[in-house]
Design a protein around this motif. Sequence first.
Motif, PDB file in Angstrom:
ATOM      1  N   LEU A 190       3.959  48.780  -3.308  1.00 45.21           N
ATOM      2  CA  LEU A 190       3.849  47.636  -4.206  1.00 45.21           C
ATOM      3  C   LEU A 190       2.394  47.401  -4.604  1.00 45.21           C
ATOM      4  CD1 LEU A 190       6.313  45.021  -2.633  1.00 45.21           C
ATOM      5  CD2 LEU A 190       6.654  46.407  -4.682  1.00 45.21           C
ATOM      6  N   GLY A 191       1.499  47.484  -3.626  1.00 46.45           N
ATOM      7  CA  GLY A 191       0.090  47.260  -3.900  1.00 46.45           C
ATOM      8  C   GLY A 191      -0.492  48.264  -4.876  1.00 46.45           C
ATOM      9  N   GLN A 192      -0.010  49.484  -4.829  1.00 46.47           N
ATOM     10  CA  GLN A 192      -0.528  50.529  -5.708  1.00 46.47           C
ATOM     11  C   GLN A 192      -0.141  50.313  -7.164  1.00 46.47           C
ATOM     12  OE1 GLN A 192       1.092  53.987  -3.825  1.00 46.47           O
ATOM     13  NE2 GLN A 192      -0.583  54.180  -2.340  1.00 46.47           N
ATOM     14  N   HIS A 193       0.945  49.574  -7.394  1.00 47.30           N
ATOM     15  CA  HIS A 193       1.435  49.403  -8.761  1.00 47.30           C
ATOM     16  C   HIS A 193       1.215  48.005  -9.329  1.00 47.30           C
ATOM     17  CE1 HIS A 193       3.786  52.958  -7.399  1.00 47.30           C
ATOM     18  NE2 HIS A 193       3.574  53.354  -8.646  1.00 47.30           N
ATOM     19  N   LEU A 194       1.208  46.989  -8.484  1.00 47.01           N
ATOM     20  CA  LEU A 194       1.098  45.606  -8.968  1.00 47.01           C
ATOM     21  C   LEU A 194      -0.362  45.188  -9.013  1.00 47.01           C
ATOM     22  CD1 LEU A 194       4.106  43.998  -7.050  1.00 47.01           C
ATOM     23  CD2 LEU A 194       4.073  44.945  -9.362  1.00 47.01           C
ATOM     24  N   LYS A 195      -1.051  45.588 -10.048  1.00 50.04           N
ATOM     25  CA  LYS A 195      -2.485  45.328 -10.179  1.00 50.04           C
ATOM     26  C   LYS A 195      -2.793  43.955 -10.755  1.00 50.04           C
ATOM     27  CE  LYS A 195      -3.483  49.615  -8.984  1.00 50.04           C
ATOM     28  NZ  LYS A 195      -4.163  49.925  -7.703  1.00 50.04           N
ATOM     29  N   SER A 196      -1.768  43.245 -11.283  1.00 51.53           N
ATOM     30  CA  SER A 196      -2.014  41.967 -11.950  1.00 51.53           C
ATOM     31  C   SER A 196      -1.658  40.766 -11.086  1.00 51.53           C
ATOM     32  CB  SER A 196      -1.210  41.901 -13.265  1.00 51.53           C
ATOM     33  OG  SER A 196      -1.579  42.940 -14.136  1.00 51.53           O
ATOM     34  N   LEU A 197      -1.354  40.987  -9.817  1.00 54.14           N
ATOM     35  CA  LEU A 197      -0.921  39.887  -8.956  1.00 54.14           C
ATOM     36  C   LEU A 197      -1.998  38.809  -8.829  1.00 54.14           C
ATOM     37  CD1 LEU A 197       1.035  41.335  -5.888  1.00 54.14           C
ATOM     38  CD2 LEU A 197       1.907  40.053  -7.837  1.00 54.14           C
ATOM     39  N   ARG A 198      -1.583  37.558  -9.057  1.00 52.93           N
ATOM     40  CA  ARG A 198      -2.452  36.404  -8.835  1.00 52.93           C
ATOM     41  C   ARG A 198      -1.988  35.607  -7.625  1.00 52.93           C
ATOM     42  NH1 ARG A 198      -5.325  35.176 -13.504  1.00 52.93           N
ATOM     43  NH2 ARG A 198      -5.618  37.067 -14.702  1.00 52.93           N
ATOM     44  N   SER A 199      -0.681  35.669  -7.343  1.00 55.29           N
ATOM     45  CA  SER A 199      -0.105  34.898  -6.242  1.00 55.29           C
ATOM     46  C   SER A 199       0.847  35.781  -5.437  1.00 55.29           C
ATOM     47  CB  SER A 199       0.640  33.672  -6.792  1.00 55.29           C
ATOM     48  OG  SER A 199       1.253  32.945  -5.755  1.00 55.29           O
ATOM     49  N   LEU A 200       0.692  35.759  -4.100  1.00 59.02           N
ATOM     50  CA  LEU A 200       1.525  36.586  -3.217  1.00 59.02           C
ATOM     51  C   LEU A 200       2.000  35.732  -2.048  1.00 59.02           C
ATOM     52  CD1 LEU A 200       2.662  39.370  -2.327  1.00 59.02           C
ATOM     53  CD2 LEU A 200       0.469  39.766  -1.173  1.00 59.02           C
ATOM     54  N   ASN A 201       3.307  35.748  -1.791  1.00 61.29           N
ATOM     55  CA  ASN A 201       3.900  34.983  -0.702  1.00 61.29           C
ATOM     56  C   ASN A 201       4.726  35.925   0.177  1.00 61.29           C
ATOM     57  OD1 ASN A 201       5.155  33.176   1.016  1.00 61.29           O
ATOM     58  ND2 ASN A 201       5.777  31.764  -0.590  1.00 61.29           N
ATOM     59  N   LEU A 202       4.248  36.155   1.402  1.00 65.58           N
ATOM     60  CA  LEU A 202       4.955  37.010   2.367  1.00 65.58           C
ATOM     61  C   LEU A 202       5.362  36.202   3.596  1.00 65.58           C
ATOM     62  CD1 LEU A 202       2.670  40.194   2.177  1.00 65.58           C
ATOM     63  CD2 LEU A 202       4.845  39.805   1.015  1.00 65.58           C
ATOM     64  N   SER A 203       5.633  34.931   3.422  1.00 64.24           N
ATOM     65  CA  SER A 203       5.940  34.038   4.535  1.00 64.24           C
ATOM     66  C   SER A 203       7.226  34.425   5.259  1.00 64.24           C
ATOM     67  CB  SER A 203       6.065  32.598   4.025  1.00 64.24           C
ATOM     68  OG  SER A 203       4.848  32.146   3.499  1.00 64.24           O
ATOM     69  N   ASP A 204       7.297  34.016   6.541  1.00 62.18           N
ATOM     70  CA  ASP A 204       8.493  34.175   7.383  1.00 62.18           C
ATOM     71  C   ASP A 204       8.853  35.622   7.648  1.00 62.18           C
ATOM     72  OD1 ASP A 204       9.075  31.405   7.794  1.00 62.18           O
ATOM     73  OD2 ASP A 204       9.760  31.310   5.730  1.00 62.18           O
ATOM     74  N   ASN A 205       7.886  36.512   7.574  1.00 62.74           N
ATOM     75  CA  ASN A 205       8.090  37.897   8.007  1.00 62.74           C
ATOM     76  C   ASN A 205       7.415  38.051   9.373  1.00 62.74           C
ATOM     77  OD1 ASN A 205       9.486  39.251   5.669  1.00 62.74           O
ATOM     78  ND2 ASN A 205       7.701  38.455   4.593  1.00 62.74           N
ATOM     79  N   ASP A 206       8.170  37.706  10.416  1.00 66.77           N
ATOM     80  CA  ASP A 206       7.621  37.627  11.763  1.00 66.77           C
ATOM     81  C   ASP A 206       6.979  38.918  12.243  1.00 66.77           C
ATOM     82  OD1 ASP A 206       8.759  35.193  11.572  1.00 66.77           O
ATOM     83  OD2 ASP A 206       9.939  35.294  13.402  1.00 66.77           O
ATOM     84  N   LEU A 207       7.509  40.059  11.797  1.00 70.04           N
ATOM     85  CA  LEU A 207       7.061  41.356  12.327  1.00 70.04           C
ATOM     86  C   LEU A 207       6.037  42.052  11.427  1.00 70.04           C
ATOM     87  CD1 LEU A 207      10.510  42.704  13.603  1.00 70.04           C
ATOM     88  CD2 LEU A 207       8.785  41.421  14.861  1.00 70.04           C
ATOM     89  N   LEU A 208       5.558  41.373  10.412  1.00 72.59           N
ATOM     90  CA  LEU A 208       4.551  41.970   9.531  1.00 72.59           C
ATOM     91  C   LEU A 208       3.236  42.166  10.300  1.00 72.59           C
ATOM     92  CD1 LEU A 208       3.689  42.849   6.675  1.00 72.59           C
ATOM     93  CD2 LEU A 208       3.073  40.462   6.227  1.00 72.59           C
ATOM     94  N   VAL A 209       2.689  43.371  10.248  1.00 70.83           N
ATOM     95  CA  VAL A 209       1.476  43.682  11.013  1.00 70.83           C
ATOM     96  C   VAL A 209       0.282  43.839  10.075  1.00 70.83           C
ATOM     97  CG1 VAL A 209       2.750  44.769  12.902  1.00 70.83           C
ATOM     98  CG2 VAL A 209       2.023  46.155  10.942  1.00 70.83           C
ATOM     99  N   ASP A 210      -0.897  43.814  10.672  1.00 75.99           N
ATOM    100  CA  ASP A 210      -2.140  43.894   9.898  1.00 75.99           C
ATOM    101  C   ASP A 210      -2.175  45.106   8.982  1.00 75.99           C
ATOM    102  OD1 ASP A 210      -2.936  41.652  11.241  1.00 75.99           O
ATOM    103  OD2 ASP A 210      -4.232  42.702  12.657  1.00 75.99           O
ATOM    104  N   LYS A 211      -1.770  46.263   9.523  1.00 75.94           N
ATOM    105  CA  LYS A 211      -1.890  47.519   8.797  1.00 75.94           C
ATOM    106  C   LYS A 211      -1.140  47.469   7.466  1.00 75.94           C
ATOM    107  CE  LYS A 211      -0.842  52.468   9.236  1.00 75.94           C
ATOM    108  NZ  LYS A 211      -0.273  53.520  10.112  1.00 75.94           N
ATOM    109  N   GLU A 212       0.094  46.935   7.468  1.00 74.77           N
ATOM    110  CA  GLU A 212       0.903  46.887   6.251  1.00 74.77           C
ATOM    111  C   GLU A 212       0.305  45.920   5.228  1.00 74.77           C
ATOM    112  OE1 GLU A 212       3.728  48.658   5.418  1.00 74.77           O
ATOM    113  OE2 GLU A 212       3.246  49.864   7.182  1.00 74.77           O
ATOM    114  N   LEU A 213      -0.134  44.750   5.694  1.00 74.48           N
ATOM    115  CA  LEU A 213      -0.718  43.776   4.775  1.00 74.48           C
ATOM    116  C   LEU A 213      -2.001  44.310   4.146  1.00 74.48           C
ATOM    117  CD1 LEU A 213      -0.849  40.941   3.518  1.00 74.48           C
ATOM    118  CD2 LEU A 213      -2.076  40.196   5.576  1.00 74.48           C
ATOM    119  N   VAL A 214      -2.869  44.877   4.974  1.00 72.72           N
ATOM    120  CA  VAL A 214      -4.146  45.396   4.482  1.00 72.72           C
ATOM    121  C   VAL A 214      -3.923  46.528   3.486  1.00 72.72           C
ATOM    122  CG1 VAL A 214      -6.215  46.654   5.159  1.00 72.72           C
ATOM    123  CG2 VAL A 214      -5.480  44.659   6.468  1.00 72.72           C
TER     124      VAL A 214
END
Length: 488
Positions: A359-383
Amino acid sequence: MEDHKNLDLVNTVLCDELLAEIFSHVKDTIDHKNISFVCKRWLMVEGKAKQNLGLCVPGGGSFLSFCSSIQNLVRRYSQITSLSLMMEGEDQNPELLEQVLVAVGSCSHFLRHFRFLAAKATLGGLQALARGCPDISSLHLMCLDPNHMPFLSNFRALRELSLVGCLASEKTNWGDVPAGELALEKLCLEGISPSNSGLGWLWLNCRKLHRLELFNCEGIGDTDTVALMQCLASVQELQLRRCRVIANLILRMVATSCRALKVLIFQDGGDTNGLHHVIRSCTSLEVLELRLPLDLFNEDLAIIAQNGVSLRSLRLHSCWMATGAGIKLLGTQLRSNLEDLALIRCRAIVQDPGTLTCLGQHLKSLRSLNLSDNDLLVDKELVAMLASSCQRLLHLKLRRCRKLTDKAMEYIGRNCQLLRSLVILCCDNITSTGLMSLLTGCQSLTRIWVEKGKLTDAVQNVASKRRVLLPASEPSTSDYQNYTFPAS
């Protein structure tokens, strides 16, 4: 000299208008209550300065007393523009409650927004309200008698109408009832059942409707679909929440008759066939919010990706059945326009590694991002996602992402230089060290939502110097009444 010392500067120098302006900035509830005890002038000015008022009609022995004193109460706050009346007890004497509406109509001539949820509004009360408050633009009523529905046309300035339930009556041919075209722009209906009456007249006389909200409705009232389709023709925003019985019917009618639709919020619905028709037909759709936990599959996401050419905001809540492959399609197809993305409780982004990276590689115009309530999301994936798409990011929500650590905050502080707001409530592994990294790195930050327990003296000092607000509770974002895309 003695006279000069005793001179009351506040009451001799400050005019009423300036004193009222000062009162309007008083936030503490106790201070507000104390204002009226200072002197009669302050009591009078405080009443004139108040614009919003909420009253709870008491039950039991206090009911009669309230009804007898309502005239004096609303006269004191004669300048209010917004009034809300609720019922505390079970006593609902229609004649006495009509006195309440008559009192409001006789004294509140500046009223624009009125919520009457104490009981069913009587015809006499509505007449007094329409006569005495000609500027009412927003009206919220419950259990409206269907025979009183045509009287709504007497509210000439009415632009927003909310109805909680309607009473059932004998079948009426509303085509034979005199027309009273409403200039409504927004209509909200809650708890409508197939037996409710009066809506037929409403559909026939709403031709300028821009926003329609249906909540917990099981029917469309006593009308045929032709009248409703004509009403839907001008709708630009549609919200369907807990309307499983009629959702597919409404969506199919929208797809057939409405070409101007820009916002669709569809929650707790059911059959997605109607949703497919809307997405394929309404090519001007800019905002799409879905919460269909067990009804949204990869095939549905593929239809969104292929047809959402105008989408600027996509919000998916509790997306359980779709996989990483379906989520990735959204990135590859919607990459040019999408500015706002929410993947809340989205199982695929934690179960299928690399989904966020794509998603990050293609969505270059993002102004707002909400990834709330993903308990198992780790640093590596977000970064990995932010490494490609954080250049223009202004707003980031990571509420209840419990596995994220200070390392992710350190990366955000170094690289998300345009970031203005960040929500990291209930992120157990983010500490004051991570907060310090954010404050010293992101020069554009104005707000960080975080628990008070993580605010050390050092963090608060830096935040104060940078003028960064640190609220402890996140404001509600479920209401799209004033939806705006993130500012450039």
